[in-house]
Write a protein that holds these residues in place. Structure first.
Motif, PDB file in Angstrom:
ATOM      1  N   THR A   1     -10.747 -28.447 -22.980  1.00 15.08           N
ATOM      2  CA  THR A   1     -10.237 -28.571 -21.729  1.00 15.08           C
ATOM      3  C   THR A   1      -9.130 -27.184 -21.792  1.00 15.08           C
ATOM      4  O   THR A   1      -9.093 -26.211 -21.241  1.00 15.08           O
ATOM      5  CB  THR A   1      -9.416 -29.762 -21.768  1.00 15.08           C
ATOM      6  OG1 THR A   1      -9.652 -30.443 -22.058  1.00 15.08           O
ATOM      7  CG2 THR A   1      -7.687 -29.898 -20.821  1.00 15.08           C
ATOM      8  N   ASP A   2      -8.793 -26.752 -22.746  1.00 19.25           N
ATOM      9  CA  ASP A   2      -8.075 -25.886 -23.377  1.00 19.25           C
ATOM     10  C   ASP A   2      -8.898 -24.583 -23.104  1.00 19.25           C
ATOM     11  O   ASP A   2      -8.671 -23.071 -22.261  1.00 19.25           O
ATOM     12  CB  ASP A   2      -7.512 -25.751 -24.512  1.00 19.25           C
ATOM     13  CG  ASP A   2      -6.074 -26.600 -24.486  1.00 19.25           C
ATOM     14  OD1 ASP A   2      -5.700 -26.468 -23.875  1.00 19.25           O
ATOM     15  OD2 ASP A   2      -5.789 -26.656 -26.217  1.00 19.25           O
ATOM     16  N   ARG A   3      -9.584 -24.411 -24.054  1.00 18.70           N
ATOM     17  CA  ARG A   3     -10.978 -22.799 -22.749  1.00 18.70           C
ATOM     18  C   ARG A   3     -11.176 -22.784 -21.790  1.00 18.70           C
ATOM     19  O   ARG A   3     -11.004 -21.786 -21.003  1.00 18.70           O
ATOM     20  CB  ARG A   3     -12.071 -23.302 -23.599  1.00 18.70           C
ATOM     21  CG  ARG A   3     -13.231 -22.256 -23.846  1.00 18.70           C
ATOM     22  CD  ARG A   3     -12.508 -20.865 -24.200  1.00 18.70           C
ATOM     23  NE  ARG A   3     -13.226 -19.876 -24.051  1.00 18.70           N
ATOM     24  CZ  ARG A   3     -14.678 -19.125 -24.514  1.00 18.70           C
ATOM     25  NH1 ARG A   3     -14.427 -19.432 -26.521  1.00 18.70           N
ATOM     26  NH2 ARG A   3     -14.858 -17.881 -23.993  1.00 18.70           N
ATOM     27  N   LEU A   4     -11.569 -24.035 -20.935  1.00 17.81           N
ATOM     28  CA  LEU A   4     -11.726 -23.474 -19.592  1.00 17.81           C
ATOM     29  C   LEU A   4     -10.846 -23.509 -19.305  1.00 17.81           C
ATOM     30  O   LEU A   4     -11.187 -22.500 -17.790  1.00 17.81           O
ATOM     31  CB  LEU A   4     -11.908 -24.941 -18.864  1.00 17.81           C
ATOM     32  CG  LEU A   4     -13.386 -25.418 -19.739  1.00 17.81           C
ATOM     33  CD1 LEU A   4     -14.197 -27.155 -19.045  1.00 17.81           C
ATOM     34  CD2 LEU A   4     -14.993 -24.721 -19.350  1.00 17.81           C
ATOM     35  N   VAL A   5      -9.702 -24.020 -19.085  1.00 14.22           N
ATOM     36  CA  VAL A   5      -8.495 -23.683 -18.469  1.00 14.22           C
ATOM     37  C   VAL A   5      -8.135 -21.932 -18.959  1.00 14.22           C
ATOM     38  O   VAL A   5      -7.746 -20.696 -17.794  1.00 14.22           O
ATOM     39  CB  VAL A   5      -6.685 -24.201 -18.777  1.00 14.22           C
ATOM     40  CG1 VAL A   5      -5.031 -23.543 -18.821  1.00 14.22           C
ATOM     41  CG2 VAL A   5      -7.183 -25.363 -18.504  1.00 14.22           C
ATOM     42  N   GLN A   6      -8.900 -21.356 -20.223  1.00 17.27           N
ATOM     43  CA  GLN A   6      -8.914 -19.726 -20.477  1.00 17.27           C
ATOM     44  C   GLN A   6      -9.818 -18.809 -19.615  1.00 17.27           C
ATOM     45  O   GLN A   6      -8.892 -18.479 -19.244  1.00 17.27           O
ATOM     46  CB  GLN A   6      -8.393 -19.839 -22.051  1.00 17.27           C
ATOM     47  CG  GLN A   6      -7.667 -20.422 -22.569  1.00 17.27           C
ATOM     48  CD  GLN A   6      -8.251 -20.035 -23.827  1.00 17.27           C
ATOM     49  OE1 GLN A   6      -8.627 -19.447 -24.415  1.00 17.27           O
ATOM     50  NE2 GLN A   6      -7.590 -21.302 -25.332  1.00 17.27           N
ATOM     51  N   ASP A   7     -11.139 -20.107 -18.701  1.00 11.65           N
ATOM     52  CA  ASP A   7     -11.532 -19.234 -18.315  1.00 11.65           C
ATOM     53  C   ASP A   7     -11.194 -19.627 -16.987  1.00 11.65           C
ATOM     54  O   ASP A   7     -11.788 -18.957 -16.691  1.00 11.65           O
ATOM     55  CB  ASP A   7     -13.257 -20.072 -18.491  1.00 11.65           C
ATOM     56  CG  ASP A   7     -13.616 -19.939 -19.964  1.00 11.65           C
ATOM     57  OD1 ASP A   7     -12.794 -19.010 -20.543  1.00 11.65           O
ATOM     58  OD2 ASP A   7     -13.980 -20.571 -20.451  1.00 11.65           O
ATOM     59  N   GLY A   8     -10.466 -20.672 -16.707  1.00  8.40           N
ATOM     60  CA  GLY A   8      -9.666 -20.023 -15.141  1.00  8.40           C
ATOM     61  C   GLY A   8      -9.778 -20.949 -14.253  1.00  8.40           C
ATOM     62  O   GLY A   8     -10.029 -20.946 -12.582  1.00  8.40           O
ATOM     63  N   PHE A   9     -10.433 -22.306 -15.145  1.00 11.88           N
ATOM     64  CA  PHE A   9     -10.695 -23.492 -14.414  1.00 11.88           C
ATOM     65  C   PHE A   9      -8.997 -24.731 -13.807  1.00 11.88           C
ATOM     66  O   PHE A   9      -8.422 -24.801 -15.460  1.00 11.88           O
ATOM     67  CB  PHE A   9     -11.885 -24.100 -14.979  1.00 11.88           C
ATOM     68  CG  PHE A   9     -13.332 -24.090 -15.043  1.00 11.88           C
ATOM     69  CD1 PHE A   9     -13.978 -24.407 -14.186  1.00 11.88           C
ATOM     70  CD2 PHE A   9     -13.648 -23.029 -16.109  1.00 11.88           C
ATOM     71  CE1 PHE A   9     -15.809 -23.943 -14.464  1.00 11.88           C
ATOM     72  CE2 PHE A   9     -14.550 -22.188 -16.099  1.00 11.88           C
ATOM     73  CZ  PHE A   9     -15.510 -23.006 -14.809  1.00 11.88           C
ATOM     74  N   ALA A  10      -9.485 -24.704 -12.919  1.00  6.64           N
ATOM     75  CA  ALA A  10      -8.459 -25.890 -12.611  1.00  6.64           C
ATOM     76  C   ALA A  10      -9.141 -27.478 -13.159  1.00  6.64           C
ATOM     77  O   ALA A  10     -10.678 -27.510 -13.639  1.00  6.64           O
ATOM     78  CB  ALA A  10      -8.513 -26.185 -10.954  1.00  6.64           C
ATOM     79  N   VAL A  11      -8.582 -27.935 -13.903  1.00  9.71           N
ATOM     80  CA  VAL A  11      -8.806 -29.424 -15.405  1.00  9.71           C
ATOM     81  C   VAL A  11      -8.204 -31.043 -14.237  1.00  9.71           C
ATOM     82  O   VAL A  11      -7.293 -30.108 -14.150  1.00  9.71           O
ATOM     83  CB  VAL A  11      -9.091 -28.947 -16.322  1.00  9.71           C
ATOM     84  CG1 VAL A  11      -9.313 -29.565 -17.128  1.00  9.71           C
ATOM     85  CG2 VAL A  11      -9.776 -27.516 -17.216  1.00  9.71           C
ATOM     86  N   ALA A  12      -9.498 -31.420 -14.488  1.00  6.61           N
ATOM     87  CA  ALA A  12      -8.779 -32.980 -14.114  1.00  6.61           C
ATOM     88  C   ALA A  12      -8.773 -33.328 -16.119  1.00  6.61           C
ATOM     89  O   ALA A  12     -10.001 -33.023 -15.708  1.00  6.61           O
ATOM     90  CB  ALA A  12      -9.767 -33.661 -13.271  1.00  6.61           C
ATOM     91  N   VAL A  13      -7.768 -33.780 -15.993  1.00  3.33           N
ATOM     92  CA  VAL A  13      -7.930 -33.710 -17.828  1.00  3.33           C
ATOM     93  C   VAL A  13      -8.023 -35.580 -17.736  1.00  3.33           C
ATOM     94  O   VAL A  13      -7.369 -36.856 -17.099  1.00  3.33           O
ATOM     95  CB  VAL A  13      -6.904 -33.712 -18.477  1.00  3.33           C
ATOM     96  CG1 VAL A  13      -6.506 -34.105 -19.977  1.00  3.33           C
ATOM     97  CG2 VAL A  13      -6.451 -32.120 -18.234  1.00  3.33           C
ATOM     98  N   HIS A  14      -9.504 -35.704 -17.939  1.00  2.00           N
ATOM     99  CA  HIS A  14      -9.608 -37.762 -18.522  1.00  2.00           C
ATOM    100  C   HIS A  14      -9.140 -38.379 -19.158  1.00  2.00           C
ATOM    101  O   HIS A  14      -9.481 -37.335 -20.611  1.00  2.00           O
ATOM    102  CB  HIS A  14     -11.003 -37.835 -17.946  1.00  2.00           C
ATOM    103  CG  HIS A  14     -11.583 -38.800 -18.293  1.00  2.00           C
ATOM    104  ND1 HIS A  14     -11.800 -39.664 -19.453  1.00  2.00           N
ATOM    105  CD2 HIS A  14     -11.503 -40.187 -17.245  1.00  2.00           C
ATOM    106  CE1 HIS A  14     -12.170 -40.661 -20.023  1.00  2.00           C
ATOM    107  NE2 HIS A  14     -12.261 -41.612 -18.354  1.00  2.00           N
ATOM    108  N   TYR A  15      -8.806 -39.300 -19.635  1.00  2.00           N
ATOM    109  CA  TYR A  15      -8.303 -40.676 -20.800  1.00  2.00           C
ATOM    110  C   TYR A  15      -8.554 -41.643 -19.924  1.00  2.00           C
ATOM    111  O   TYR A  15      -8.368 -41.800 -19.284  1.00  2.00           O
ATOM    112  CB  TYR A  15      -6.905 -39.673 -20.937  1.00  2.00           C
ATOM    113  CG  TYR A  15      -5.446 -40.528 -20.291  1.00  2.00           C
ATOM    114  CD1 TYR A  15      -5.714 -42.010 -19.768  1.00  2.00           C
ATOM    115  CD2 TYR A  15      -5.785 -39.676 -18.537  1.00  2.00           C
ATOM    116  CE1 TYR A  15      -4.626 -43.053 -19.044  1.00  2.00           C
ATOM    117  CE2 TYR A  15      -4.740 -40.790 -17.424  1.00  2.00           C
ATOM    118  CZ  TYR A  15      -4.447 -42.047 -17.593  1.00  2.00           C
ATOM    119  OH  TYR A  15      -3.667 -42.793 -17.334  1.00  2.00           O
ATOM    120  N   ALA A  16      -8.852 -42.142 -21.256  1.00  2.00           N
ATOM    121  CA  ALA A  16      -9.688 -43.596 -21.180  1.00  2.00           C
ATOM    122  C   ALA A  16      -8.010 -44.447 -21.491  1.00  2.00           C
ATOM    123  O   ALA A  16      -7.895 -45.191 -20.977  1.00  2.00           O
ATOM    124  CB  ALA A  16     -10.209 -44.106 -22.742  1.00  2.00           C
ATOM    125  N   GLY A  17      -7.081 -43.691 -22.199  1.00  2.00           N
ATOM    126  CA  GLY A  17      -5.980 -44.757 -22.706  1.00  2.00           C
ATOM    127  C   GLY A  17      -4.862 -44.374 -23.191  1.00  2.00           C
ATOM    128  O   GLY A  17      -3.627 -45.053 -23.112  1.00  2.00           O
TER     129      GLY A  17
END
Length: 245
Positions: free
Chosen positions: A23-39
């Motif tokens: 997640t952190d790396r894709l943000v650095q790469d300029g992506f908007a990110v949907a941060v998925h979690y289970a619990g």
């Protein structure tokens, strides 16, 4: 909504270990990110807040990866917020270790549900949703080659991940969507380090020619490559393990 130049990623299992590093790396790469979690909603909210604090775009989405209705809703939320999806990095998985002779079948079923069914459900959604030029990155393990004792059922579940990844890449012919899997070797996540003494870690470090254990950031670098410039790599398993296998 993001502008049309912003690429969008959904990362499953994004709140811990490799998923958080991805997640952190894709943000650095300029992506908007949907941060998925289970619990762990608190960790997801914390991750989203940290991304926004440094100028990034993120939302939290939840659900059991093996639940098709929950993941449909998660993908819907990402598309509603950002306008579409370009990358799905499917890091979610569980690892329960035991010799095959003594493994509890309920543990086998748990791994089957998350690692196999979960990968299938997420891959199915990605195949339907990814925009042209998109990438799906599933997660296997280098243990499919290393044959470590006690990893039999886990490696078997990841062998299934590899099989569906390779088939899906061929099924998406003509759509300009790549489908690959990353197969990490020993990686210094909290889950991996738990219960191992320094001698065990030193032995694992010596196994690779680079003579160290991988970091979550090493694995995130491989995902970044497949999510971005690696458009001619498709239908492959990328072993990110420092040469251990």
């Amino acid at each position: 909504m993001t502008d049309t130049q912003t690429r969008v990623a959904l990362v499953t299992g994004a709140t811990g270990g490799i998923g958080l590093a991805v997640t952190d790396r894709l943000v650095q790469d300029g992506f908007a990110v949907a941060v998925h979690y289970a619990g762990n909603k608190a960790k997801a909210d914390e991750t989203v807040a940290a991304i926004k604090a440094r100028g990034g775009k993120a939302i939290a989405v939840s659900g059991d990866v093996a639940d098709d209705e929950a993941m449909t809703a998660a993908f819907d939320a990402a598309e509603a917020e950002f306008g579409g999806l370009d990358v799905v990095a499917n890091t979610a998985g569980i690892m329960l270790l035991s010799p095959i002779a003594t493994l509890k079948l309920e543990d086998l079923d748990r791994m089957h549900r998350t690692n196999i069914r979960g990968t299938f459900v997420v891959s199915q959604q990605a195949a339907r949703r990814l925009r042209t030029g998109g990438a799906l990155i599933n997660f296997s393990t280098s243990v499919t080659r290393l044959q470590f004792p006690t990893y039999g059922a886990y490696a078997a579940s990841k062998g299934a991940v590899e099989a569906m990844t390779l088939v899906l890449a061929r099924e998406l012919r003509g759509k300009d969507i790549t489908v690959n899997a990353v197969a990490p070797g020993p990686t210094a996540t909290p889950l991996f380090l738990e219960g191992k003494d320094q001698a065990a870690l030193d032995n694992l470090a010596k196994a690779a020619p680079l003579e160290r254990i991988g970091t979550p950031e090493d694995i995130a670098e491989a995902v970044s490559f497949l999510a971005g410039p690696a458009r001619w790599i498709n239908g492959q398993i990328l072993f990110a393990n420092g040469g251990i296998a």
